[in-house]
Design a protein around this motif. Structure first.
Motif, PDB file in Angstrom:
ATOM      1  N   LEU A 103      15.841 -55.903  -6.880  1.00  0.00           N
ATOM      2  CA  LEU A 103      14.382 -56.761  -6.890  1.00  0.00           C
ATOM      3  C   LEU A 103      13.966 -57.246  -5.488  1.00  0.00           C
ATOM      4  CD1 LEU A 103      14.623 -58.325 -10.414  1.00  0.00           C
ATOM      5  CD2 LEU A 103      13.371 -56.471  -9.769  1.00  0.00           C
ATOM      6  N   THR A 104      15.051 -56.848  -4.806  1.00  0.00           N
ATOM      7  CA  THR A 104      14.668 -57.425  -3.063  1.00  0.00           C
ATOM      8  C   THR A 104      14.810 -55.864  -2.159  1.00  0.00           C
ATOM      9  OG1 THR A 104      17.004 -57.686  -2.892  1.00  0.00           O
ATOM     10  CG2 THR A 104      15.642 -59.531  -3.345  1.00  0.00           C
ATOM     11  N   GLY A 105      13.977 -56.207  -1.289  1.00  0.00           N
ATOM     12  CA  GLY A 105      13.843 -55.128  -0.386  1.00  0.00           C
ATOM     13  C   GLY A 105      13.365 -53.817  -1.110  1.00  0.00           C
ATOM     14  N   VAL A 106      13.868 -52.705  -0.538  1.00  0.00           N
ATOM     15  CA  VAL A 106      13.521 -51.568  -0.960  1.00  0.00           C
ATOM     16  C   VAL A 106      13.967 -51.552  -2.394  1.00  0.00           C
ATOM     17  CG1 VAL A 106      13.534 -48.924  -0.950  1.00  0.00           C
ATOM     18  CG2 VAL A 106      13.262 -50.372   1.015  1.00  0.00           C
ATOM     19  N   PHE A 128       1.123 -35.858 -28.522  1.00  0.00           N
ATOM     20  CA  PHE A 128       2.125 -36.796 -28.119  1.00  0.00           C
ATOM     21  C   PHE A 128       2.736 -36.165 -26.770  1.00  0.00           C
ATOM     22  CE2 PHE A 128       6.533 -38.525 -27.963  1.00  0.00           C
ATOM     23  CZ  PHE A 128       6.188 -39.825 -27.827  1.00  0.00           C
ATOM     24  N   GLY A 129       3.155 -37.010 -25.768  1.00  0.00           N
ATOM     25  CA  GLY A 129       3.863 -36.818 -24.966  1.00  0.00           C
ATOM     26  C   GLY A 129       4.853 -37.683 -24.201  1.00  0.00           C
ATOM     27  N   LEU A 130       5.729 -37.264 -23.278  1.00  0.00           N
ATOM     28  CA  LEU A 130       6.749 -38.277 -22.593  1.00  0.00           C
ATOM     29  C   LEU A 130       6.600 -37.864 -21.052  1.00  0.00           C
ATOM     30  CD1 LEU A 130       9.927 -38.175 -24.719  1.00  0.00           C
ATOM     31  CD2 LEU A 130       8.189 -40.106 -24.481  1.00  0.00           C
ATOM     32  N   ALA A 131       6.838 -38.894 -20.511  1.00  0.00           N
ATOM     33  CA  ALA A 131       6.993 -38.918 -18.667  1.00  0.00           C
ATOM     34  C   ALA A 131       7.851 -39.670 -18.098  1.00  0.00           C
ATOM     35  CB  ALA A 131       5.466 -39.407 -18.118  1.00  0.00           C
ATOM     36  N   PRO A 132       9.162 -38.956 -17.944  1.00  0.00           N
ATOM     37  CA  PRO A 132      10.186 -39.761 -17.196  1.00  0.00           C
ATOM     38  C   PRO A 132       9.618 -40.043 -15.740  1.00  0.00           C
ATOM     39  CG  PRO A 132      11.100 -37.669 -17.704  1.00  0.00           C
ATOM     40  CD  PRO A 132       9.522 -37.744 -18.446  1.00  0.00           C
ATOM     41  N   ARG A 133      10.151 -41.100 -15.050  1.00  0.00           N
ATOM     42  CA  ARG A 133       9.663 -41.345 -13.705  1.00  0.00           C
ATOM     43  C   ARG A 133      10.987 -41.810 -12.920  1.00  0.00           C
ATOM     44  NH1 ARG A 133       4.345 -44.892 -14.069  1.00  0.00           N
ATOM     45  NH2 ARG A 133       4.264 -44.726 -11.581  1.00  0.00           N
ATOM     46  N   LEU A 134      10.894 -41.188 -11.738  1.00  0.00           N
ATOM     47  CA  LEU A 134      11.874 -41.947 -10.593  1.00  0.00           C
ATOM     48  C   LEU A 134      10.834 -42.370  -9.525  1.00  0.00           C
ATOM     49  CD1 LEU A 134      14.849 -42.050 -10.032  1.00  0.00           C
ATOM     50  CD2 LEU A 134      14.730 -39.964  -8.823  1.00  0.00           C
ATOM     51  N   GLY A 135      11.317 -43.437  -9.081  1.00  0.00           N
ATOM     52  CA  GLY A 135      10.473 -44.186  -7.853  1.00  0.00           C
ATOM     53  C   GLY A 135      11.123 -45.159  -7.109  1.00  0.00           C
ATOM     54  N   VAL A 136      10.287 -45.692  -6.103  1.00  0.00           N
ATOM     55  CA  VAL A 136      10.711 -46.702  -5.040  1.00  0.00           C
ATOM     56  C   VAL A 136       9.750 -47.630  -4.873  1.00  0.00           C
ATOM     57  CG1 VAL A 136      10.302 -45.250  -3.187  1.00  0.00           C
ATOM     58  CG2 VAL A 136      12.165 -47.126  -3.225  1.00  0.00           C
ATOM     59  N   ARG A 137       9.871 -48.832  -4.800  1.00  0.00           N
ATOM     60  CA  ARG A 137       8.876 -49.715  -4.355  1.00  0.00           C
ATOM     61  C   ARG A 137       9.180 -50.022  -3.139  1.00  0.00           C
ATOM     62  NH1 ARG A 137       6.279 -52.195  -9.002  1.00  0.00           N
ATOM     63  NH2 ARG A 137       5.151 -53.391  -7.543  1.00  0.00           N
ATOM     64  N   ILE A 138       8.325 -50.327  -2.158  1.00  0.00           N
ATOM     65  CA  ILE A 138       8.543 -50.785  -0.739  1.00  0.00           C
ATOM     66  C   ILE A 138       7.707 -51.966  -0.350  1.00  0.00           C
ATOM     67  CG2 ILE A 138       8.491 -50.128   1.758  1.00  0.00           C
ATOM     68  CD1 ILE A 138       8.701 -46.974   0.662  1.00  0.00           C
ATOM     69  N   PRO A 139       8.373 -53.023   0.080  1.00  0.00           N
ATOM     70  CA  PRO A 139       7.669 -54.371  -0.065  1.00  0.00           C
ATOM     71  C   PRO A 139       6.506 -54.064   1.485  1.00  0.00           C
ATOM     72  CG  PRO A 139       9.957 -54.825   0.008  1.00  0.00           C
ATOM     73  CD  PRO A 139       9.806 -53.323  -0.070  1.00  0.00           C
ATOM     74  N   LEU A 148       6.099 -45.719  -4.751  1.00  0.00           N
ATOM     75  CA  LEU A 148       6.181 -43.964  -4.503  1.00  0.00           C
ATOM     76  C   LEU A 148       6.881 -43.590  -5.642  1.00  0.00           C
ATOM     77  CD1 LEU A 148       6.931 -43.728  -0.702  1.00  0.00           C
ATOM     78  CD2 LEU A 148       4.725 -43.391  -1.867  1.00  0.00           C
ATOM     79  N   ASN A 149       6.379 -42.780  -6.364  1.00  0.00           N
ATOM     80  CA  ASN A 149       7.225 -41.940  -7.604  1.00  0.00           C
ATOM     81  C   ASN A 149       6.951 -40.643  -7.893  1.00  0.00           C
ATOM     82  OD1 ASN A 149       5.122 -41.818  -9.747  1.00  0.00           O
ATOM     83  ND2 ASN A 149       4.725 -43.820  -9.114  1.00  0.00           N
ATOM     84  N   VAL A 150       7.919 -40.099  -8.594  1.00  0.00           N
ATOM     85  CA  VAL A 150       7.728 -38.393  -9.121  1.00  0.00           C
ATOM     86  C   VAL A 150       7.707 -38.784 -10.653  1.00  0.00           C
ATOM     87  CG1 VAL A 150       8.943 -36.466  -9.285  1.00  0.00           C
ATOM     88  CG2 VAL A 150       9.163 -37.572  -6.948  1.00  0.00           C
ATOM     89  N   LYS A 151       6.756 -38.150 -11.329  1.00  0.00           N
ATOM     90  CA  LYS A 151       6.868 -38.336 -12.833  1.00  0.00           C
ATOM     91  C   LYS A 151       6.740 -36.677 -13.457  1.00  0.00           C
ATOM     92  CE  LYS A 151       3.205 -40.524 -14.456  1.00  0.00           C
ATOM     93  NZ  LYS A 151       2.340 -41.155 -15.082  1.00  0.00           N
ATOM     94  N   TYR A 152       7.437 -36.757 -14.403  1.00  0.00           N
ATOM     95  CA  TYR A 152       7.403 -35.182 -15.077  1.00  0.00           C
ATOM     96  C   TYR A 152       6.688 -35.333 -16.327  1.00  0.00           C
ATOM     97  CZ  TYR A 152       8.977 -30.965 -16.934  1.00  0.00           C
ATOM     98  OH  TYR A 152       9.168 -29.512 -17.648  1.00  0.00           O
ATOM     99  N   ASN A 153       5.453 -34.888 -16.398  1.00  0.00           N
ATOM    100  CA  ASN A 153       4.500 -34.930 -17.607  1.00  0.00           C
ATOM    101  C   ASN A 153       5.019 -33.890 -18.603  1.00  0.00           C
ATOM    102  OD1 ASN A 153       2.415 -37.410 -17.242  1.00  0.00           O
ATOM    103  ND2 ASN A 153       2.975 -36.213 -15.244  1.00  0.00           N
ATOM    104  N   MET A 154       5.390 -34.321 -19.817  1.00  0.00           N
ATOM    105  CA  MET A 154       5.688 -33.132 -20.987  1.00  0.00           C
ATOM    106  C   MET A 154       4.703 -33.579 -22.001  1.00  0.00           C
ATOM    107  SD  MET A 154       9.664 -33.451 -20.838  1.00  0.00           S
ATOM    108  CE  MET A 154       9.901 -35.090 -20.913  1.00  0.00           C
ATOM    109  N   ILE A 155       3.600 -32.740 -22.307  1.00  0.00           N
ATOM    110  CA  ILE A 155       2.927 -32.871 -23.387  1.00  0.00           C
ATOM    111  C   ILE A 155       3.208 -31.824 -24.457  1.00  0.00           C
ATOM    112  CG2 ILE A 155       0.360 -32.662 -24.181  1.00  0.00           C
ATOM    113  CD1 ILE A 155      -0.533 -33.156 -21.127  1.00  0.00           C
TER     114      ILE A 155
END
Length: 180
Positions: A103-106, A128-139, A148-155
Motif C-alpha cells: 500500500l506504499t510506493g509502487v 455471465f462472465g469473469l475478468a481476472p486482472r493483474l495490475g500495478v498502481r504507481i503514485p 496500469l493493468n492487464v485484464k482477461y475477459n471471459m464471457i
C-alpha cells in the motif's frame, strides 16, 4: 475456460481471507475511484471475426481490510467486425475484488471482476462472465495514482465463449489519502 475462472476466484478468496500479519499501520483511507481505457485483443475463435477493440471503464473500491478491496466496475467495450460480421458492443456490470500486495510506493495487485456482460451485435443478450486482472498502481501525487493493468475477459456463451485481453491504464483517485 470456466475452470480457469473458478480457479482464479478460489485463489482470490483464499488471499482475501488470509489474516493480516499485524505489521501494517491503521487504515487512513477507505475509498478508491479509477478510470481506465485501452486496447482489447480478441482471443480464441472470435479473433478471426473481430479487430482489436477499445475499452473505457470505471470503478469504485472500498477498503474492506488492510489489503483487500471490494467494489463495483463497469464500462463500454467495442469491437469492429471484419467482413460481413457486425460490430459488437459489450457493457460489463461487475462486482469486483482486489488484493494489494503493498500500500506504499509502487503497489502491485491481483483482482477479479464478475457479473453480467450486456452484449449487442444487432441482437442483445446478457451473459455471465469473469475478468481476472493483474495490475500495478504507481503514485503520482497525494491522492492520485496511475493504474496500469492487464485484464482477461471471459464471457460464457452457449455456443462459444467470447474472450479478450485488455491492456488498460488511467488515473485512480483516493480521497482523503494524506499519508502513504
Amino acid at each position: 475456460m470456466k475452470r480457469f475462472g473458478l480457479l482464479a476466484v478460489s485463489l482470490l478468496l483464499f488471499v482475501a481471507m488470509s489474516p493480516d500479519d499485524g505489521t501494517a499501520q491503521t487504515r487512513s483511507w477507505q475509498h478508491q475511484l479509477y478510470f481506465n481505457g485501452g486496447p482489447q485483443f480478441v482471443t480464441g475463435d472470435a479473433a478471426d471475426a473481430y479487430q482489436t477493440g477499445l475499452a473505457l471503464e470505471g470503478g469504485y473500491y472500498y477498503r474492506a481490510t488492510n489489503t483487500f478491496f471490494v467494489g463495483v466496475a463497469g464500462g463500454y467495450h467495442q469491437f469492429k467486425g471484419e467482413g460481413n460480421v457486425s460490430d459488437i458492443d459489450i457493457i460489463p456490470l461487475h462486482l469486483a475484488a482486489k488484493y494489494n500486495f503493498s500500500l506504499t510506493g509502487v503497489q502491485p495487485y491481483i483482482g477479479m471482476e464478475g457479473g453480467p456482460y450486456i452484449v449487442s451485435n444487432g441482437e442483445s443478450s446478457t451473459d455471465f462472465g469473469l475478468a481476472p486482472r493483474l495490475g500495478v498502481r504507481i503514485p503520482l501525487s497525494s491522492g492520485f495514482d496511475l493504474d496500469l493493468n492487464v485484464k482477461y475477459n471471459m464471457i460464457f456463451q452457449d455456443n462459444d465463449d467470447f474472450t479478450y485481453v485488455g491492456l488498460n491504464g488511467g488515473p485512480a483517485y483516493i480521497p482523503n489519502r494524506n499519508v502513504r
